[in-house]
Design a protein around this motif. Structure first.
Motif, mmCIF file in Angstrom:
data_model
loop_
_atom_site.group_PDB
_atom_site.id
_atom_site.type_symbol
_atom_site.label_atom_id
_atom_site.label_comp_id
_atom_site.label_asym_id
_atom_site.label_seq_id
_atom_site.Cartn_x
_atom_site.Cartn_y
_atom_site.Cartn_z
ATOM 1 N N THR A 96 38.987 34.965 27.362
ATOM 2 C CA THR A 96 40.001 35.525 28.250
ATOM 3 C C THR A 96 40.187 36.996 27.915
ATOM 4 N N LEU A 97 40.154 37.841 28.933
ATOM 5 C CA LEU A 97 40.326 39.281 28.755
ATOM 6 C C LEU A 97 41.686 39.709 29.283
ATOM 7 N N LEU A 114 35.431 44.483 38.032
ATOM 8 C CA LEU A 114 35.635 43.055 37.818
ATOM 9 C C LEU A 114 34.607 42.236 38.593
ATOM 10 N N ARG A 125 37.762 34.627 31.902
ATOM 11 C CA ARG A 125 38.990 34.673 32.704
ATOM 12 C C ARG A 125 39.738 35.959 32.385
ATOM 13 N N TYR A 126 40.643 36.379 33.290
ATOM 14 C CA TYR A 126 41.277 37.690 33.164
ATOM 15 C C TYR A 126 42.793 37.613 33.309
ATOM 16 N N VAL A 128 45.477 40.727 34.051
ATOM 17 C CA VAL A 128 45.510 42.152 34.344
ATOM 18 C C VAL A 128 46.946 42.607 34.545
ATOM 19 N N MET A 283 32.866 44.094 28.202
ATOM 20 C CA MET A 283 33.647 44.693 29.284
ATOM 21 C C MET A 283 33.891 46.177 29.031
#
Length: 303
Positions: A96-97, A114, A125-126, A128, A283
């Motif tokens: 997860t970012l 993205l 998964r993100y 933001v 990333m």
């Protein structure tokens, strides 16, 4: 109870021998000699505390062997699943970012990076956070975000910074406004008689001697969507950096402001002294490349 942890290789050999009905088959499939398999099964029996195969019938399971078969099958399945997931995490394929990006780039640039990143890393998964530039650094420094994209102003011992692009500011107005029709760069003093709408990027304009033209705006709008809609509605003009200029589909003009030219540096920030997760490290590299390309396309310069 076992005196030491079970060896997965031996358990796997046991499962093969049980399934195939032959120590020889287990030897062939695991590239070992039959004698090595026999020794491995004896060691496994010692660890478990009982015979797994009937004596004189190497491939026939004892009652204990039948009882532990489903448990050892589950053990190997869990081991293989966990090992696979760990390798995916280590390679950046899963995870997860948490990202923090200032609004102008969150709207125009972030969806691009993205989309490109997700195509090669479908398991990531993100989370933001679309926040104003001054809020990005604190989110990263606190660990709430792993990577941030923001304007770089001053030094911060809590952050590691990579400068990517350099731009300056310009007027955003309707195409029928006299500034747009003039079509040339303007000095800041030209804003003196205009209806000015301030926004969250104005913090970067402090300390440049522009107060007389910026300190008494008609409106202050923090939300970028509302800001653009208000300018399109003819309620005033605003000032934005080159990288934050509205996309062509918004139908607005962008005219550079000079005299003085106010520079701004955009970069990527991470928490100082902390190693990025594999997904975040991948990333980070993708963001640097993508942001540099976006900056050039928008008319900015590389830092």
């Amino acid at each position: 109870m076992p005196s030491s942890p079970l060896k997965i290789a031996q358990v796997r050999q046991f499962l093969i021998a049980a399934a195939r009905g032959s120590f020889r088959a287990a030897a062939l499939e695991t590239h070992r000699s039959q004698a090595a398999i026999t020794l491995a099964m004896q060691q496994l029996e010692e660890e478990l505390g009982g015979a797994l195969f009937e004596r004189g019938h190497q491939a026939r399971l004892t009652p204990l062997g039948l009882s532990v078969l489903p448990l050892l099958t589950e053990l190997v399945a869990v081991h293989d699943r966990v090992q696979g997931e760990v390798r995916q995490l280590a390679s950046g394929e899963h995870g997860t970012l948490a990202l923090a990006v200032m609004p102008s780039l969150a709207e125009e640039w972030l969806p691009r990076v993205l989309r490109e990143f997700a195509s090669g890393h479908p398991g990531v998964r993100y989370r933001v956070a679309d926040v104003s530039s001054p809020q990005v650094g604190p989110l990263v420094a606190s660990g709430e975000a792993e990577i941030g994209v923001t304007g770089l102003i001053g030094e911060d011992a809590k952050l590691d910074r990579v400068a990517v692009a350099r731009d300056s500011f310009g007027v955003v107005c309707r195409p029928d406004h006299w500034i747009a029709q003039r079509g040339k760069a303007l000095p800041w003093k030209a804003l003196g008689d205009e209806t000015l709408i301030a926004n969250t990027t104005f913090h970067a304009l402090q300390g440049h001697g522009l107060e007389r033209w910026l300190d008494n705006p008609y409106m202050v709008i923090a939300n970028r969507t509302s800001l653009i809609a208000t300018v399109r509605g003819g309620l005033g003009i605003t000032v934005l950096p080159t990288l934050a200029r509205p996309a062509p589909e918004h139908g607005l003009a962008f005219v550079p402001l000079t005299t003085p030219r106010v520079p701004r540096v955009i970069g990527i920030v991470t928490r100082a002294g902390r190693t990025l997760s594999p997904a975040a490290a991948t990333m980070h590299a993708a963001m640097r490349t993508s942001l540099a390309a976006f900056a050039l396309a928008q008319g900015a310069q590389l830092a």
